[in-house]
Structures are given as structure tokens and as C-alpha cells.
Motif scaffolding. Structure first.
Motif, PDB file in Angstrom:
ATOM      1  N   SER A 120       0.828  -1.207   0.000  1.00  0.00           N
ATOM      2  CA  SER A 120       0.000   0.000   0.000  1.00  0.00           C
ATOM      3  C   SER A 120       0.861   1.254   0.000  1.00  0.00           C
ATOM      4  CB  SER A 120      -0.929  -0.019   1.212  1.00  0.00           C
ATOM      5  OG  SER A 120      -1.702   1.164   1.265  1.00  0.00           O
ATOM      6  N   SER A 121       1.911   1.235   0.782  1.00  0.00           N
ATOM      7  CA  SER A 121       2.795   2.409   0.859  1.00  0.00           C
ATOM      8  C   SER A 121       3.496   2.647  -0.469  1.00  0.00           C
ATOM      9  CB  SER A 121       3.820   2.218   1.969  1.00  0.00           C
ATOM     10  OG  SER A 121       3.185   2.113   3.230  1.00  0.00           O
ATOM     11  N   ALA A 122       3.824   1.588  -1.186  1.00  0.00           N
ATOM     12  CA  ALA A 122       4.476   1.739  -2.488  1.00  0.00           C
ATOM     13  C   ALA A 122       3.570   2.480  -3.457  1.00  0.00           C
ATOM     14  CB  ALA A 122       4.852   0.373  -3.050  1.00  0.00           C
ATOM     15  N   GLY A 123       2.262   2.191  -3.410  1.00  0.00           N
ATOM     16  CA  GLY A 123       1.338   2.902  -4.296  1.00  0.00           C
ATOM     17  C   GLY A 123       1.134   4.344  -3.878  1.00  0.00           C
ATOM     18  N   VAL A 124       0.947   4.557  -2.592  1.00  0.00           N
ATOM     19  CA  VAL A 124       0.746   5.922  -2.103  1.00  0.00           C
ATOM     20  C   VAL A 124       1.984   6.769  -2.351  1.00  0.00           C
ATOM     21  CG1 VAL A 124       0.361   7.316  -0.031  1.00  0.00           C
ATOM     22  CG2 VAL A 124      -0.921   5.191  -0.372  1.00  0.00           C
ATOM     23  N   LEU A 164      -9.259  -0.042  -4.751  1.00  0.00           N
ATOM     24  CA  LEU A 164      -9.537  -1.377  -4.203  1.00  0.00           C
ATOM     25  C   LEU A 164      -8.226  -1.987  -3.731  1.00  0.00           C
ATOM     26  CD1 LEU A 164     -11.535  -3.766  -3.762  1.00  0.00           C
ATOM     27  CD2 LEU A 164     -10.883  -4.576  -6.049  1.00  0.00           C
ATOM     28  N   PHE A 165      -8.264  -2.499  -2.515  1.00  0.00           N
ATOM     29  CA  PHE A 165      -7.118  -3.234  -1.967  1.00  0.00           C
ATOM     30  C   PHE A 165      -7.699  -4.286  -1.027  1.00  0.00           C
ATOM     31  CE2 PHE A 165      -3.513  -4.050   0.834  1.00  0.00           C
ATOM     32  CZ  PHE A 165      -2.471  -4.150  -0.070  1.00  0.00           C
ATOM     33  N   ARG A 166      -7.985  -5.485  -1.582  1.00  0.00           N
ATOM     34  CA  ARG A 166      -8.735  -6.475  -0.823  1.00  0.00           C
ATOM     35  C   ARG A 166      -8.001  -7.826  -0.823  1.00  0.00           C
ATOM     36  NH1 ARG A 166     -14.045  -6.836  -3.368  1.00  0.00           N
ATOM     37  NH2 ARG A 166     -13.007  -8.245  -4.833  1.00  0.00           N
ATOM     38  N   PRO A 167      -7.397  -8.214   0.307  1.00  0.00           N
ATOM     39  CA  PRO A 167      -6.787  -9.553   0.413  1.00  0.00           C
ATOM     40  C   PRO A 167      -7.854 -10.630   0.272  1.00  0.00           C
ATOM     41  CG  PRO A 167      -5.995  -8.117   2.163  1.00  0.00           C
ATOM     42  CD  PRO A 167      -7.161  -7.409   1.509  1.00  0.00           C
ATOM     43  N   LEU A 190      -1.292 -15.859  -0.856  1.00  0.00           N
ATOM     44  CA  LEU A 190      -2.320 -14.878  -0.506  1.00  0.00           C
ATOM     45  C   LEU A 190      -2.565 -13.964  -1.706  1.00  0.00           C
ATOM     46  CD1 LEU A 190      -4.197 -13.438   1.487  1.00  0.00           C
ATOM     47  CD2 LEU A 190      -2.231 -12.045   2.200  1.00  0.00           C
ATOM     48  N   PRO A 191      -3.729 -14.077  -2.374  1.00  0.00           N
ATOM     49  CA  PRO A 191      -4.042 -13.162  -3.480  1.00  0.00           C
ATOM     50  C   PRO A 191      -4.641 -11.862  -2.954  1.00  0.00           C
ATOM     51  CG  PRO A 191      -5.749 -14.836  -3.291  1.00  0.00           C
ATOM     52  CD  PRO A 191      -4.728 -15.148  -2.225  1.00  0.00           C
ATOM     53  N   ILE A 192      -4.304 -10.763  -3.610  1.00  0.00           N
ATOM     54  CA  ILE A 192      -4.797  -9.447  -3.203  1.00  0.00           C
ATOM     55  C   ILE A 192      -5.336  -8.743  -4.442  1.00  0.00           C
ATOM     56  CG2 ILE A 192      -4.222  -7.274  -2.061  1.00  0.00           C
ATOM     57  CD1 ILE A 192      -1.675  -8.762  -1.006  1.00  0.00           C
ATOM     58  N   ALA A 193      -6.602  -8.434  -4.443  1.00  0.00           N
ATOM     59  CA  ALA A 193      -7.197  -7.685  -5.547  1.00  0.00           C
ATOM     60  C   ALA A 193      -6.830  -6.215  -5.394  1.00  0.00           C
ATOM     61  CB  ALA A 193      -8.715  -7.869  -5.560  1.00  0.00           C
ATOM     62  N   VAL A 194      -6.227  -5.643  -6.448  1.00  0.00           N
ATOM     63  CA  VAL A 194      -5.733  -4.263  -6.392  1.00  0.00           C
ATOM     64  C   VAL A 194      -6.314  -3.474  -7.564  1.00  0.00           C
ATOM     65  CG1 VAL A 194      -3.701  -2.784  -6.498  1.00  0.00           C
ATOM     66  CG2 VAL A 194      -3.589  -4.961  -5.280  1.00  0.00           C
ATOM     67  N   LYS A 195      -6.772  -2.273  -7.275  1.00  0.00           N
ATOM     68  CA  LYS A 195      -7.207  -1.349  -8.321  1.00  0.00           C
ATOM     69  C   LYS A 195      -6.726   0.040  -7.936  1.00  0.00           C
ATOM     70  CE  LYS A 195     -11.274   0.235 -10.902  1.00  0.00           C
ATOM     71  NZ  LYS A 195     -12.757   0.128 -11.050  1.00  0.00           N
ATOM     72  N   ALA A 235      -5.279  -5.451 -11.048  1.00  0.00           N
ATOM     73  CA  ALA A 235      -4.363  -6.591 -11.038  1.00  0.00           C
ATOM     74  C   ALA A 235      -4.612  -7.422  -9.788  1.00  0.00           C
ATOM     75  CB  ALA A 235      -2.902  -6.124 -11.080  1.00  0.00           C
ATOM     76  N   THR A 236      -4.048  -8.604  -9.804  1.00  0.00           N
ATOM     77  CA  THR A 236      -4.050  -9.464  -8.619  1.00  0.00           C
ATOM     78  C   THR A 236      -2.604  -9.599  -8.149  1.00  0.00           C
ATOM     79  OG1 THR A 236      -5.983 -10.708  -9.375  1.00  0.00           O
ATOM     80  CG2 THR A 236      -4.597 -11.730  -7.690  1.00  0.00           C
ATOM     81  N   ALA A 237      -2.331  -9.046  -6.988  1.00  0.00           N
ATOM     82  CA  ALA A 237      -1.004  -9.193  -6.400  1.00  0.00           C
ATOM     83  C   ALA A 237      -0.992 -10.460  -5.551  1.00  0.00           C
ATOM     84  CB  ALA A 237      -0.655  -7.977  -5.549  1.00  0.00           C
ATOM     85  N   ARG A 238       0.013 -11.273  -5.714  1.00  0.00           N
ATOM     86  CA  ARG A 238       0.118 -12.513  -4.949  1.00  0.00           C
ATOM     87  C   ARG A 238       1.414 -12.508  -4.154  1.00  0.00           C
ATOM     88  NH1 ARG A 238      -1.707 -16.937  -9.580  1.00  0.00           N
ATOM     89  NH2 ARG A 238      -3.885 -16.253  -9.739  1.00  0.00           N
ATOM     90  N   THR A 239       1.253 -12.713  -2.882  1.00  0.00           N
ATOM     91  CA  THR A 239       2.422 -12.864  -2.020  1.00  0.00           C
ATOM     92  C   THR A 239       2.396 -14.261  -1.417  1.00  0.00           C
ATOM     93  OG1 THR A 239       3.672 -11.936  -0.168  1.00  0.00           O
ATOM     94  CG2 THR A 239       1.278 -11.960   0.044  1.00  0.00           C
ATOM     95  N   TYR A 240       3.534 -14.702  -0.973  1.00  0.00           N
ATOM     96  CA  TYR A 240       3.690 -16.092  -0.530  1.00  0.00           C
ATOM     97  C   TYR A 240       4.368 -16.099   0.840  1.00  0.00           C
ATOM     98  CZ  TYR A 240       3.200 -16.336  -5.588  1.00  0.00           C
ATOM     99  OH  TYR A 240       2.772 -16.149  -6.877  1.00  0.00           O
ATOM    100  N   ARG A 241       3.994 -17.027   1.662  1.00  0.00           N
ATOM    101  CA  ARG A 241       4.625 -17.178   2.963  1.00  0.00           C
ATOM    102  C   ARG A 241       4.871 -18.651   3.234  1.00  0.00           C
ATOM    103  NH1 ARG A 241       1.225 -19.289   6.679  1.00  0.00           N
ATOM    104  NH2 ARG A 241      -1.028 -19.053   6.383  1.00  0.00           N
ATOM    105  N   TYR A 242       5.833 -18.924   4.092  1.00  0.00           N
ATOM    106  CA  TYR A 242       6.098 -20.310   4.451  1.00  0.00           C
ATOM    107  C   TYR A 242       5.085 -20.769   5.495  1.00  0.00           C
ATOM    108  CZ  TYR A 242       8.645 -18.070   8.316  1.00  0.00           C
ATOM    109  OH  TYR A 242       8.997 -17.292   9.386  1.00  0.00           O
ATOM    110  N   LEU A 243       4.859 -22.052   5.558  1.00  0.00           N
ATOM    111  CA  LEU A 243       3.899 -22.618   6.502  1.00  0.00           C
ATOM    112  C   LEU A 243       4.523 -22.743   7.884  1.00  0.00           C
ATOM    113  CD1 LEU A 243       2.426 -25.511   4.304  1.00  0.00           C
ATOM    114  CD2 LEU A 243       1.599 -23.160   4.527  1.00  0.00           C
ATOM    115  N   ASP A 244       3.735 -22.487   8.910  1.00  0.00           N
ATOM    116  CA  ASP A 244       4.234 -22.695  10.263  1.00  0.00           C
ATOM    117  C   ASP A 244       4.173 -24.187  10.602  1.00  0.00           C
ATOM    118  OD1 ASP A 244       1.585 -23.290  10.888  1.00  0.00           O
ATOM    119  OD2 ASP A 244       1.167 -21.261  11.603  1.00  0.00           O
ATOM    120  N   SER A 245       4.681 -24.547  11.777  1.00  0.00           N
ATOM    121  CA  SER A 245       4.804 -25.965  12.142  1.00  0.00           C
ATOM    122  C   SER A 245       3.445 -26.662  12.182  1.00  0.00           C
ATOM    123  CB  SER A 245       5.501 -26.096  13.499  1.00  0.00           C
ATOM    124  OG  SER A 245       4.794 -25.364  14.502  1.00  0.00           O
ATOM    125  N   ALA A 246       2.415 -25.951  12.676  1.00  0.00           N
ATOM    126  CA  ALA A 246       1.084 -26.559  12.749  1.00  0.00           C
ATOM    127  C   ALA A 246       0.529 -26.826  11.362  1.00  0.00           C
ATOM    128  CB  ALA A 246       0.141 -25.652  13.530  1.00  0.00           C
TER     129      ALA A 246
END
Length: 229
Positions: free
Chosen positions: A122-126, A134-137, A149-154, A201-212
């Protein structure tokens, strides 16, 4: 005075033939010597033939199968020999790959860092003067080894600012990718007002899974494997 004995072959063959005539199959013990020998040889050959058919033929088939495997075994041996010769180099490559994977994992945020990453996007756009419409995870998608995690961005703004925003997103310390990017030119009325473009656009970020989550994935995989049996 020397005497000579002349063998009558016709009489001899006739005598042999006579031994095979009138044989009683129910009393083989009373047969003459020659039929006994002939029947014994026949029985022995029959036993040998049956033994070969039922025993040795299976062994021969197994031997042929092992001979057919020989070329493949030779190839496997040569491949493993080459690996053994190059084992130090392979270990070095393995270490380099593990180091590369570790570096990539560091670019994946944990669950607790996602909020901070969303704020960075968000800060990069501002910072480029863009207006967020629109900024909706979206819903988190759990994969085998990571979560997506997909994020809808407009956003709306000038062409160069939108391009700079896309570059800023790609240069974030965490992995963020833009998909289904569409840039729409302004209508005539909007062009007279400010000339702003709109980018969806759809921004997609990725994270590693926790132990659970890792444990849950393994449990699901084991359950799926058990269901296939």
C-alpha cells in the motif's frame, strides 16, 4: 583246429522280437530281460522329461529373465559409479542448492509478517501518488510447502507512476508478483479532469507454513495416500 562261429543276424533279431511278443502288461515281473530293460529306460526318460518340464523349465525361465535384466543393471551400475566418482562435486552442488533455497525462504514472510507486507504494498502505491480504489486480500491458499495470498488491487494515476509502482512491488524484500494486470485508459470526461489511468491486477504474495500447518499438510497427505491403497 580252429573253429569259426557264424552269427545268424536274422535269427538273432527274430529272437529279440519274440521277447516283445505276448507280454502281459499286468505281470511285468514275468517279462523277458530285454523288455524289462527297455521299459525301465522308457520310464527313466519319461521321469527326466517330466522333471525338466515342471522344474527345470521354471528355472530356465528365471535365468532368461535375469539375463534380460543384465543390460539395465549394467547401466545402473555405470550411472552409480559415475555418481560415486563425482560425489564431492555433487555434495558441493547440493550445498549450493540448499543455500539458494534458504535464501528464497528468507524472502517468504511468516504469518505474523503478512500485515507488514500488505502495508508495504500500500505504501508503495501511495508513495507514487496513486489513488487506491480497491485493496482487498483474498482467501489464503495452502499449497504443499507454502501458502499463497491473493490481493485484488485497483489503482488510478499517471502512466509512469503506475509503471513505477509495479517496479517497486517487484523490488520488495518479500516475494510479490502481479497477475492479470489490466490498464484502462480514462474516458473522455475523466481525461478532461485529470487524465488518470486505471490499473487492475491481482497481487500474490507467498509465505512459508508454520509448524502446525506443516503437520496438517503431512496428515492430509498421509490420509490421501492411505485412501489410494
Amino acid at each position: 583246429m580252429a573253429t569259426s562261429t557264424k552269427i545268424d543276424l536274422n535269427a538273432w533279431f527274430a529272437e529279440l522280437q519274440a521277447q516283445f511278443q505276448g507280454l502281459n502288461p499286468k505281470e511285468p515281473g514275468q517279462w523277458p530281460l530285454l523288455p524289462k530293460i527297455a521299459s525301465g529306460v522308457f520310464v527313466m526318460l519319461a521321469v527326466i522329461g517330466a522333471g525338466y518340464a515342471f522344474l527345470l523349465s521354471d528355472v530356465e525361465s528365471a535365468l532368461d529373465a535375469e539375463k534380460a535384466r543384465e543390460p539395465q543393471l549394467r547401466q545402473d551400475y555405470q550411472a552409480k559409479l559415475a555418481q560415486a566418482v563425482n560425489l564431492p562435486e555433487l555434495r558441493k552442488q547440493k550445498s549450493q542448492v540448499e543455500e539458494y533455497v534458504t535464501q528464497l525462504e528468507k524472502q517468504l514472510p511468516g504469518k505474523a509478517e503478512i500485515d507488514s507486507l500488505l502495508s508495504d504494498i500500500s505504501s508503495a502505491g501511495v508513495g507514487r501518488g496513486l489513488q487506491f480504489e480497491l485493496f482487498r486480500p483474498g482467501q489464503v491458499l495452502i499449497k504443499d510447502y507454502y501458502a499463497e495470498l491473493p490481493i485484488a488491487v485497483k489503482v488510478s494515476g499517471r502512466y509512469h507512476d503506475i509503471g513505477a509502482f509495479a517496479a517497486d512491488v517487484s523490488n520488495l524484500s518479500r516475494i510479490v508478483t502481479l497477475h492479470n494486470l489490466v490498464v484502462v485508459a480514462p474516458t473522455a470526461t475523466a481525461r478532461d479532469a485529470n487524465g488518470a489511468l486505471t490499473m487492475e491486477a491481482t497481487a500474490r504474495t507467498y509465505r512459508y507454513l508454520d509448524s502446525a500447518e506443516v503437520a496438517e499438510q503431512r496428515k492430509a497427505a498421509a490420509k490421501a495416500a492411505g485412501g489410494k491403497k
